[in-house]
Design a protein around this motif. Structure first.
Motif, PDB file in Angstrom:
ATOM      1  N   UNK A  65      13.755   4.475   7.379  1.00 56.71           N
ATOM      2  CA  UNK A  65      13.398   3.297   8.168  1.00 56.71           C
ATOM      3  C   UNK A  65      14.157   3.276   9.480  1.00 56.71           C
ATOM      4  N   UNK A  66      13.477   2.873  10.561  1.00 52.60           N
ATOM      5  CA  UNK A  66      14.086   2.740  11.876  1.00 52.60           C
ATOM      6  C   UNK A  66      13.787   1.350  12.405  1.00 52.60           C
ATOM      7  N   UNK A  67      14.262   1.079  13.616  1.00 52.15           N
ATOM      8  CA  UNK A  67      14.008  -0.222  14.238  1.00 52.15           C
ATOM      9  C   UNK A  67      12.513  -0.471  14.395  1.00 52.15           C
ATOM     10  N   UNK A  68      11.742   0.584  14.744  1.00 49.74           N
ATOM     11  CA  UNK A  68      10.319   0.409  15.002  1.00 49.74           C
ATOM     12  C   UNK A  68       9.480   0.623  13.762  1.00 49.74           C
ATOM     13  N   UNK A  69      10.118   1.165  12.691  1.00 47.20           N
ATOM     14  CA  UNK A  69       9.375   1.375  11.459  1.00 47.20           C
ATOM     15  C   UNK A  69      10.128   0.689  10.344  1.00 47.20           C
ATOM     16  N   UNK A  70       9.651  -0.465   9.933  1.00 40.32           N
ATOM     17  CA  UNK A  70      10.393  -1.302   9.002  1.00 40.32           C
ATOM     18  C   UNK A  70       9.993  -1.084   7.557  1.00 40.32           C
ATOM     19  N   UNK A  71       9.021  -0.204   7.319  1.00 35.97           N
ATOM     20  CA  UNK A  71       8.611   0.053   5.950  1.00 35.97           C
ATOM     21  C   UNK A  71       7.524  -0.880   5.477  1.00 35.97           C
ATOM     22  N   UNK A  72       6.971  -1.706   6.360  1.00 38.81           N
ATOM     23  CA  UNK A  72       5.915  -2.632   5.976  1.00 38.81           C
ATOM     24  C   UNK A  72       4.609  -2.239   6.675  1.00 38.81           C
ATOM     25  N   UNK A  73       4.106  -3.081   7.565  1.00 42.63           N
ATOM     26  CA  UNK A  73       2.796  -2.838   8.162  1.00 42.63           C
ATOM     27  C   UNK A  73       2.761  -1.636   9.078  1.00 42.63           C
ATOM     28  N   UNK A  74       3.933  -1.206   9.596  1.00 41.50           N
ATOM     29  CA  UNK A  74       3.923  -0.107  10.533  1.00 41.50           C
ATOM     30  C   UNK A  74       4.340   1.215   9.887  1.00 41.50           C
ATOM     31  N   UNK A  75       4.374   1.275   8.556  1.00 42.50           N
ATOM     32  CA  UNK A  75       4.684   2.530   7.882  1.00 42.50           C
ATOM     33  C   UNK A  75       3.461   3.435   7.932  1.00 42.50           C
ATOM     34  N   UNK A  76       3.676   4.726   7.751  1.00 41.50           N
ATOM     35  CA  UNK A  76       2.596   5.689   7.856  1.00 41.50           C
ATOM     36  C   UNK A  76       1.695   5.629   6.625  1.00 41.50           C
ATOM     37  N   UNK A  77       0.418   5.991   6.838  1.00 37.31           N
ATOM     38  CA  UNK A  77      -0.531   6.019   5.731  1.00 37.31           C
ATOM     39  C   UNK A  77      -0.320   7.246   4.856  1.00 37.31           C
ATOM     40  N   UNK A  78       0.251   8.312   5.429  1.00 39.93           N
ATOM     41  CA  UNK A  78       0.556   9.505   4.644  1.00 39.93           C
ATOM     42  C   UNK A  78       1.808  10.170   5.205  1.00 39.93           C
ATOM     43  N   UNK A  79       2.420  11.012   4.407  1.00 41.52           N
ATOM     44  CA  UNK A  79       3.633  11.709   4.834  1.00 41.52           C
ATOM     45  C   UNK A  79       3.262  12.823   5.809  1.00 41.52           C
ATOM     46  N   UNK A  80       3.802  12.829   7.039  1.00 43.66           N
ATOM     47  CA  UNK A  80       3.434  13.852   8.028  1.00 43.66           C
ATOM     48  C   UNK A  80       3.782  15.254   7.540  1.00 43.66           C
ATOM     49  N   UNK A  81       2.911  16.203   7.862  1.00 41.72           N
ATOM     50  CA  UNK A  81       3.093  17.580   7.426  1.00 41.72           C
ATOM     51  C   UNK A  81       2.886  18.545   8.584  1.00 41.72           C
ATOM     52  N   UNK A  82       3.577  19.666   8.538  1.00 39.53           N
ATOM     53  CA  UNK A  82       3.476  20.709   9.548  1.00 39.53           C
ATOM     54  C   UNK A  82       3.157  22.020   8.814  1.00 39.53           C
TER      55      UNK A  82
END
Length: 328
Positions: free
Chosen positions: A208-225
């Motif tokens: 979690x960061x300031x801009x990502x609080x784990x609620x509505x702004x969390x990602x829909x899926x785990x980013x992958x490379x």
């Protein structure tokens, strides 16, 4: 009957501990910005023979001071501030006063006059051409990225190029926003994974960061490379090279991801915009892009995107055909 386990379940904390926790969780950049802007007002007050701390000035007096401050303050180069910069300074002062004595200069009716002065000042500045152009990050073009590889500023040939490449890949594929996200990254945040069919990929488990609080702004899926076998610029191969060059004691999950720090000015928004543009141009749906980048609405995604040169040429050709008889 209370047991020893029950005693260990709850920590003994004081009111000071709760205040300290709030302070520790504040974004460092926000704290620095607030301190700097309050210092600016304090210096202005001293120039006007007012030596009291900002929070010690009575509300009616402070309202008048702020009105004059907004109207007269200039930058160190004696230039007018951008309209949004003045608004940001006001917000910093408000944050300081809210913490000190609960005064809200953004909403309290006693500060109506200073708010009106600031509003009028911002309108005046905009009429002078300040703040009318929104500063946007430009995405990297394929040609620019090719040039960086050709100049050995990207690639795996030397430590600096490898670090730059890791930063670029992390920002590009994981949709990372600010420099702080990179600085706070731990080695264990990225996992090497393999699909059922044997394809290797890296998975980013963001904290979690300031801009990502784990609620509505969390990602829909785990980013992958994903790995691109045979491609000299394979991101997974670059990551493996990065692992091989790390000391043994820096391979633990809680080790800092970037050991030597990022040199130069790395602009995440340029790469973030490249991510969005590169996906939207081949007609990946905006809603799908949002799931990768963590945006909460389509409008935000569209702000990062711009028509590619090829798309602009296509539109120009269509418009040139109007009235030429070549279109039915």
């Amino acid at each position: 009957m209370a047991t020893e386990a029950d005693d260990e379940r709850f920590l003994t904390l004081s009111n000071d501990d709760t205040c300290n926790f709030i302070e520790e969780m504040k974004n460092d950049n926000t704290k620095r910005k607030t301190k700097s802007d309050v210092k600016l007002l304090t210096e202005w007050l001293k120039e006007n023979n007012e030596l009291r701390a900002v929070e010690d000035i009575s509300v009616p007096e402070l309202n008048q001071y702020l009105a004059r401050f907004y109207l007269s303050v200039r930058s160190r180069t004696n230039e007018e501030y951008e309209p949004d910069s003045l608004k940001s300074i006001q917000s910093s002062i408000n944050m300081h006063l809210m913490e000190k004595n609960g005064i809200n200069i953004l909403k309290d009716k006693e500060f109506h006059h200073s708010r009106e002065v600031l509003s009028a000042k911002r309108k005046h500045l905009k009429s002078q051409g300040l703040g009318n152009k929104k500063l946007k990050a430009d995405p990297f073009s394929s040609t620019e990225i090719d040039m960086l590889f050709e100049q050995n500023l990207l690639g795996t040939g030397n430590p600096e190029a490898l670090l730059n490449t890791i930063w670029l890949n992390n920002t590009l594929h994981f949709g990372m926003r600010g420099r702080k996200e990179h600085i706070d990254m731990l080695f264990g945040d990225i996992k090497m994974m393999t699909t059922a069919s044997g394809e290797q990929y890296l998975e980013y488990n963001e904290r979690l960061t300031k801009t990502r609080t784990g609620h509505s702004d969390s990602r829909a899926f785990t980013p992958k490379m994903f790995a691109t076998p045979g491609n000299p610029r394979c991101p997974v191969n670059a990551f493996k090279q990065y692992i091989r060059r790390r000391p043994e004691d820096a391979l633990t999950p809680d080790s800092r991801f970037y050991l030597s720090g990022l040199t130069g000015r790395k602009v995440n928004h340029s790469v973030r915009k490249t991510t969005v543009s590169s996906l939207l141009h081949p007609n990946v749906e905006a809603t799908t892009v949002m799931q990768l980048t963590g945006h909460t609405n389509v409008a935000s995604v569209n702000e990062y995107s711009s028509a590619s040169l090829q798309q602009q040429q296509t539109m120009s050709n269509i418009l040139s055909d109007i009235g030429s008889g070549s279109r039915g």
